[in-house]
Every structure is written in C-alpha cells, then in structure tokens.
Motif scaffolding. Sequence first.
Motif, PDB file in Angstrom:
ATOM      1  N   PRO A   1      52.992  39.070  53.484  1.00 48.60           N
ATOM      2  CA  PRO A   1      51.674  39.722  53.413  1.00 48.60           C
ATOM      3  C   PRO A   1      51.795  41.240  53.562  1.00 48.60           C
TER       4      PRO A   1
ATOM      5  N   SER B   1      39.289  33.388  45.670  1.00 47.44           N
ATOM      6  CA  SER B   1      38.557  34.326  46.507  1.00 47.44           C
ATOM      7  C   SER B   1      39.224  34.453  47.872  1.00 47.44           C
ATOM      8  N   ARG B   2      39.838  33.383  48.335  1.00 46.72           N
ATOM      9  CA  ARG B   2      40.531  33.439  49.617  1.00 46.72           C
ATOM     10  C   ARG B   2      41.816  34.261  49.494  1.00 46.72           C
ATOM     11  N   ARG B   3      42.522  34.009  48.374  1.00 45.78           N
ATOM     12  CA  ARG B   3      43.785  34.699  48.176  1.00 45.78           C
ATOM     13  C   ARG B   3      43.563  36.207  48.082  1.00 45.78           C
ATOM     14  N   GLN B   4      42.481  36.583  47.377  1.00 43.25           N
ATOM     15  CA  GLN B   4      42.253  38.011  47.168  1.00 43.25           C
ATOM     16  C   GLN B   4      41.292  38.577  48.186  1.00 43.25           C
ATOM     17  N   ASP B   5      40.989  37.771  49.193  1.00 42.07           N
ATOM     18  CA  ASP B   5      40.211  38.240  50.326  1.00 42.07           C
ATOM     19  C   ASP B   5      38.835  38.743  49.903  1.00 42.07           C
ATOM     20  N   THR B   6      38.180  38.026  49.019  1.00 44.82           N
ATOM     21  CA  THR B   6      36.820  38.402  48.638  1.00 44.82           C
ATOM     22  C   THR B   6      35.797  37.414  49.165  1.00 44.82           C
ATOM     23  N   ASP B   7      36.255  36.463  49.987  1.00 44.82           N
ATOM     24  CA  ASP B   7      35.326  35.479  50.543  1.00 44.82           C
ATOM     25  C   ASP B   7      34.169  36.167  51.269  1.00 44.82           C
ATOM     26  N   ARG B   8      34.521  37.239  52.001  1.00 40.63           N
ATOM     27  CA  ARG B   8      33.496  37.890  52.815  1.00 40.63           C
ATOM     28  C   ARG B   8      32.372  38.448  51.958  1.00 40.63           C
TER      29      ARG B   8
END
Lengths: 524, 239
Positions: free
Chosen positions: B80, A109-116
């Motif tokens: 990135p 989730s951090r890698r794909q930026d879905t933590d939020r």
Amino acid sequence: MTTTVTAPDAAVTPAAAPGGPRARAVLALALFEARDLLQQIVVLVFFTVYTVAVVRQMISGHLGWHELTGREGMAGYPALQDADRETQTSAVLLGVALFLCANRAALRSRRQDTDRHFGTLAMDPWRRTLGHALSVVPFALFSGLIVAVRFGWAALRPGAVGHGSVFELAVSPLTVLLCGVAGVLLARLVPSAFAAPLLAVTSYVVVLDSLVFADSHWTQWLSPVVAESGGDPLPSDLIGRPAAWHALYLTGLIALLLCAALLRSGGRTARIKAATALALAATAAGIAGQSPGPSAALQAARAQVSEHPESVERCAVRGATTYCALPEWTGRTADWAEAVERVRSLAPGAAAARPLTVRQRVEARYGLEGDPSYDPLTAPGVVTVGTRWGGNRVPEFSTGLASTLVAGDEKAGGEVCDGRVVAVMWLALGAADDPLGQLRAVRLDDSTEGGSYVLTPTSGLLMSAGQTKVVAELLHRPRAEVTARVKARWTELTRPGVSTARAAELLGVAATGLGAEGGNSCSE
Amino acid sequence: MLRVTVGGDAGRGAALRALAGAVWRVLPWRALAAAGGAGAAMAAGTRLPGQQPDALIGLLVLRLAALAGGLGLAFLFDDPARHTTETVPVRRPVRAGLRLALVAPLAAGWWAAVLFLVPAAARPPAGAVTLEAAAIGAGAVALAAASVRLRSEPGPGAGAALALLALAVAALLLPSRWDLLAPPGDPDWGQAHRRWAALLCWAAVLCAACLPQPLRRRRPALRTRRPPDPDAPAPLHGT
C-alpha cells in the motif's frame, strides 16, 4: 404591442419515467457497469474463446475442445434431445470470467477508496449492488443468443431428429447470470481481492467432487450444469432429466443470491424480504423436484424399449427391405435405405433380393451416461442400426449389413473369419465414395494395413493382415471390374470355410504373403 | 524508525537485517494464509474417510493446490505504501528480492506438506509435480512483477491473480500438441514437463526483467472519454 402567450411546452414538465428516477438510475449504473465489464481483458478473451469454441463445436459436432481434431462427422445428424444439453458445458467458461470480473467491479470503489464519497450521493448502497448484479444480464442474454443459434443450427439440419427442451436451453444463460450474481454477493460478503480467485478454484474442486466422487443423484444436480453424456441418444420420453425443476432451482438460486447481496448492502425493505422468502421457496422446490432419481415407470419404459424395440417401432417397407424405426427416427429411413441399396448393388441377383429387416435398437437401461453395447441378433436377415448416424456410423452399419447378407444372420455374421471376410468388406465398402477412407474409419486402429478389429453396430468382426491386404487391393481396383468378378464367383466366395488365399485367387489378387491359415483370422 | 546507512558491506548487511523485519510484517499474510489454507484443505480432502483417490485424482488435487498457492503468491508484491517507497535508497529489486527470500522457504515447506497430505498411493512423481508447482508459483510472481513494472500500482495482486486464473483456464484449452496437463503414465508426460520447465525459465526471466524500477515513471494509461454532455444528469457513481 402584442404578446403571444403559448402554452407551456410539454418538455418543461417531464413525463414520469417508467419505474421512477431511482429505477432509471439503477439501470444507468447497470449499463455503465456492463460496458465496463466488457472492457475487462479476461471477459473479452473468454468471450471470444467461448464464441469460437461454440462455432467449432457447431461445425464438428463434438462436445470437447480436444476432440475437435478427431471429428467423426455426425454433426449432420443431431438428436435434438441431446443437442439442447450439449449447449450447457461451455457456458461455465463465460461464467467463471463474469464471476471474477463482476466481483472485481463491485470491489472497485473499495480498492480505489471512493466508498466514502458514495455516502454523499442520493443512491442507496443496495441499489448500487443491484446495478452491479444487473450488469451481468446482457452477458447472460448474449449466452442465450449463442445457445439459440447453436440449437437452431442443429435443428435446421436435414438429418435432425427428436425434440429439444426449452428448460435445457435455459441452463446456459442462467449459469452465466448465477456466476455473475455470485461474484457480486462475494464482494459484499468478503470485501477482499483474493477471495474470488481462491473461491473459483475451491468451487471447482467442490463441483468436481459432487460430480466425480458423489454417486447420489441429488448432490449431482446441485451443480448448475449437469451434462450427462456418453450414451447413445435416447428417445425424448426416456431421457428423464428433471430439466424444468433444475431451471426453477437455478432461477431461485439466482434470486436468492441477489437478495442476499441486497440485504447485506442494507436493503432491508419489505419487498426485498418478501422476494428473499419467495426465492428461498423456489430454490427449495427446485431441489425437491430434481432430487428423485429415475422413476419406476421410466425404468420400466426404458427396459421395454431396450428389450423389445419392436413394441414401439414403426416399420416401412422399401423394396426388399423393411425399416423399423423408433417413432422419432422414422425420418432417417431414407438415409438407411441409401446405405442398404449401396450394399445390395454389389451383390448378385438372388443375394441382392434377399428380404432383410433393419431394426433400430437403443440401450436405455443404463441411463444417459452408460456406454452401451449390443448383442448381435440371431433372427435371420435382421440387422441392427443404432440411434446415431453419419460419419463413421455409416460404414459400420454397412459392414454389419454385409456380414448378415453373407452369413445369414447377425450373430453368424460377426463370427465370419475365413475368406468370406473379403466378400463382406467388399460389399460394405466397395460402392462408397472414398472406399479406402471408409476402410480406415471402420477399423478400430484407423489403419489400412495389418490385422485389426472392424466395428459394426453390434459385435464387430476380426480382419487378419492377409484379409486386409486383399480388401485394400480390391478397393484400389476399378469398381466395375471387381463387381463383375465378385458377382460371377459369389457362391464360392461366400461358401463357409473358404480360405482367404482361395478368395484372393478367385478375385485375381496375388495370394502370396497372406500369412498362416491361408490368411484367415479365425485363431486371432 | 528504520535507519539506513549507506556505505560498506557491513552497513548494507545491517540495512538488510533491519529491512527484513519490516518486510516480514508487511507481507500479505491474509492472502497467503487463505491460499495456503485452501490448498492444504484440498490436499487433506483426499484423506477423508470414504475417499479412495487414484493417481489421476491425486495429480488433479495437487495441481489445483499449486494453483491456489500461486493465487496467494500473486499478492506478494502488494504494497500500500508503494508510492512513498519509490524514493528510498534501497532499490526495488532488493526489497522485492527480500520478500521473495522470506516467502520462498515458507512456500517450499507448505508444498512439502501438501505433497505428504496426499496419500502415497495417489501421489504422482514428486519431482515432476514440484516442477509444475514451481512454474505456477514463478508465473504468479512474474505476473505480479510485470504489473508493478508496467502500471506501478500499489496492489498488483488482484490483477495478477485474475491473469493467472485466466492462464490456467487457457491451459485447459490448449491443443494436444502443446498440452501441459498430461495425465500420469501418458507418453506425453516427459514432453509436457519439458514445457513446464521452459515455462519456469520464462517466468524467472520475466520476473528478473520486471523487478528493477523504471527510470521514468509511466503515465497511467489514459482512457479516452467523450467530452461531458451538459444535459446528462450528474454522475451517480464514482470510479
């Protein structure tokens, strides 16, 4: 108009699920993550390699992967107190894969930026962590299944002896679980992709350091897998491994790492705190229990069995031979008797009927890892047999037995270097199914030509190139013909000091080219 | 602001110089530093009081240090901003080559330091071990390049590191006729190092083949999913 009023259907009011909806959600997440883990190439490949390795180990009876080609054929005669421990080493393979992939999954989730986005969901972050940790459980169960199959396979062999330990068998699944939970904890502590591979390499060094360089018993046992191997199988009451304490230590450590990961993800509930305290206590108790080395009583018992095996052995008489076996090995008497009768069948009447005692010996004083050696016995007619059997151990025993039959006692048998070696090797191997193959197996350099050292359960004996030539020639000839000749010339063949050339002549083998000293190996 | 003027060797040189500073800043320093630190710490561990490493342990430590360094190098192409730099006039091989050129002297210096951290008595033949380290490093870079080429993802490092580690474990399990991890003084030592040299060549070829940007972007691999079940509860997890 009629209206039918029916009672509300039971399905409309759902029954309370066991554990409530939150527990079900965690379980659903764990199942999803487990399925996702299984689709990781690394897990899939390591899984396959692990299963294949275990199956090959089951068949060949060897621990290491590289040794698989040189099988010694002892798989049919496992000692279960060793077989339980042998299931442990390969679990590390699966553990490493799960450590890496569980870590990667927890960081997804951090890698794909879905933590939020998770902030908007009803599930707490620590329950998500719990789901990740629980996703390793099916893999641990699979590893447990493999261990059970492997141990069951060994236990069902007709030649199996001894007793296994449940705690030793539990180490494999516990290690897999520990690695997976450690991966999840690492993801919560250091949320970066390069931490897990680097830590895997570093912890390899640390574990190696604690195993290879450390002498202290307690640091060695901090490693999840402590596979002490190398020595002969010991009776199960002399093993002295703190297996139960170690299983407690591993369980406590898994719970501790899991609680640390939950606390780190914000699960500060009273139950988690209590579980952390309990896990800490269990880990500490496990470490305390497994740390002491072998007790004085155990060492005394080991010395007693090593020096005076007769004090604990049970003896059985079959024909002219007495078989004295350690209590767990009494079932192997029939296999020994078969080998003894094969040797006796080639000797003439008087020698064939000479009373013999087969004495089982084990060297337990140097623990599980010491590679033992046995001094030859001096009592007349007493032959040593070890705790291993099958494959090469059979012709080795036969050779020791034949040398005792010819020379009178084991010590004198090991010193035979003249023409009597021919009679000894004929007695040992002449009645075997594949005599030349057995000759190769019993010699140190696996050859059937030239001089070499012949292995026996005790000191072994030397064969010169000339003796090898004569013995190989005899083993090529029809068995009945050579047996009749050996029986007819027995007295002269077994007279001390007879030369190899003379023995060859008596048996009708060309006595040329046997080398110096009439082909004897006395000065080699 | 980076200004790139296309045309003439002087212009290209100026562009490279300007690019070098920017690329130097975006190198994956944390991964490289962690890997380098771990490798150096392993090698330094042999100098701790009470340790008397022999040649076998020295070789083992150097191999593990090289593997740690390789894990760091696997992150070399992490960018990135990959999706936004696909259209810049400086082509991908140039940018990737610049990263390699900037990191190579550092890696060489680090490896020399690691070699000298292991006591001379425990140090295996330096040339042979350096060949092994070079093959591991090149393998790591090649895996990362392949990941960039095939999947075009911004951070290929994690996957490449995982693959490198899996290959390292696989090397432990190789049957003896393909053995790579010969101990010092083994009759197979020379043969094993010919295999290492072959690995190095293959890794370099793979790396060179994977550096250019594909002309068409691959569609990301589609996962087959079942159609959503209307009765299922709302998903509890994103991906």
